[in-house]
Scaffold this active site. Structure first.
Site, PDB file in Angstrom:
ATOM      1  N   CYS A  31       0.823  -1.213   0.000  1.00  0.00           N
ATOM      2  CA  CYS A  31       0.000   0.000   0.000  1.00  0.00           C
ATOM      3  C   CYS A  31       0.862   1.270   0.000  1.00  0.00           C
ATOM      4  CB  CYS A  31      -0.923   0.000   1.221  1.00  0.00           C
ATOM      5  SG  CYS A  31      -1.890   1.510   1.364  1.00  0.00           S
ATOM      6  N   LYS A  88     -10.942  -8.058   5.481  1.00  0.00           N
ATOM      7  CA  LYS A  88     -10.512  -7.429   6.733  1.00  0.00           C
ATOM      8  C   LYS A  88     -11.139  -8.093   7.967  1.00  0.00           C
ATOM      9  CE  LYS A  88     -10.629  -3.172   4.099  1.00  0.00           C
ATOM     10  NZ  LYS A  88     -11.461  -2.010   3.793  1.00  0.00           N
ATOM     11  N   GLU A 137      -5.276   7.800   8.663  1.00  0.00           N
ATOM     12  CA  GLU A 137      -5.067   8.656   7.491  1.00  0.00           C
ATOM     13  C   GLU A 137      -3.574   9.017   7.391  1.00  0.00           C
ATOM     14  OE1 GLU A 137      -7.284   9.317   5.115  1.00  0.00           O
ATOM     15  OE2 GLU A 137      -8.836   8.261   6.228  1.00  0.00           O
ATOM     16  N   SER A 138      -2.975   8.742   6.233  1.00  0.00           N
ATOM     17  CA  SER A 138      -1.518   8.830   6.121  1.00  0.00           C
ATOM     18  C   SER A 138      -0.932  10.207   6.446  1.00  0.00           C
ATOM     19  CB  SER A 138      -1.048   8.346   4.741  1.00  0.00           C
ATOM     20  OG  SER A 138      -1.607   9.095   3.691  1.00  0.00           O
TER      21      SER A 138
END
Length: 241
Positions: A31, A58, A84-85
């Protein structure tokens, strides 16, 4: 970087408490968004463990960590959870200030955030190109649009007269955009960098960065993963293990 190598799936048990002195990263090996957080963890020398999540299947408990069901997610021994990156990366830079990756000047920091917003158009075009390739359609028009967007970043490097977007060494903005440049070969658009010499030089320099070396994935491995993932293979996230 202890943790799970294989991705945890539906029915798997939730991991236990996060050990003291460690940050837990919920990730997936291929990812690009999670790679952003991995890059920052590596660049700042933060001790962490990785729990990989099967994004095709998941575990129910993961949705309690992040209701969106997305990665990356970081979890602290105090049970604090952040996802959230860009948010995880900013948090890590604030909490571990020893090697700051973001500018101290608020205006310069804002400029980098605006640059990141512009880069979202680049990532969108890359995914459109991927869809077109899988459908056997021409990508020439999309590649033209992508080259136009890349022109902005080429000009930024030219105006800065520096090797990296953040100056003389890789910084937060460099790490935020890197994962997609790493995948240019996967999207079959590496040839576009022949028209952007500053970006090409930047990419070559990033390949020598220690954090990039620690998180990079071989293009052929990534290509095979992508084929399996988009074909709906439930084990795609574990390809190569």
């Amino acid at each position: 970087m202890a943790g799970s190598a294989k991705a945890l799936s539906q029915g798997s048990a939730a991991p236990g408490p996060v050990p003291e002195g460690v940050i837990r990263l919920y990730s997936m090996r291929f990812c690009p968004f999670a790679q952003r957080t991995r890059l920052v963890l590596e660049a700042k020398g933060i001790k962490y463990e990785t729990i990989n999540i099967n994004l095709k299947n998941k575990p129910d408990w993961f949705l309690k960590k992040n209701p969106f069901g997305l990665i990356p997610v970081i979890e602290m021994p105090s049970d604090k959870i952040i996802y959230e990156s860009p948010i995880t990366c900013d948090y890590l830079d604030e909490v571990y200030p020893e090697k700051r990756l973001t500018p101290a000047d608020p205006y310069e920091k804002a400029k980098e955030k605006m640059m990141l917003e512009h880069f979202s158009k680049v990532t969108a075009l890359l995914y459109k190109i991927g869809i077109a390739v899988r459908a056997g359609e021409s990508t020439s028009s999309l590649e033209g649009e992508l080259l136009e967007k890349l022109g902005m970043f080429e000009e930024i490097l030219a105006s800065k007269k520096s090797l990296f977007f953040g100056g003389n060494s890789a910084s937060m903005i460099d790490y935020m955009v890197w994962p997609w440049f790493e995948r240019f070969e996967v999207f079959s658009v590496t040839h576009l960098l022949d028209h952007t010499p500053n970006l090409k030089r930047w990419k070559d320099a990033m390949m020598k960065d220690a954090a990039v070396k620690a998180t990079i994935t071989d293009p052929e491995t990534c290509k095979t993963f992508a084929k399996l993932y988009y074909a709906g293979n439930l084990d795609a996230c574990d390809y190569g293990l």
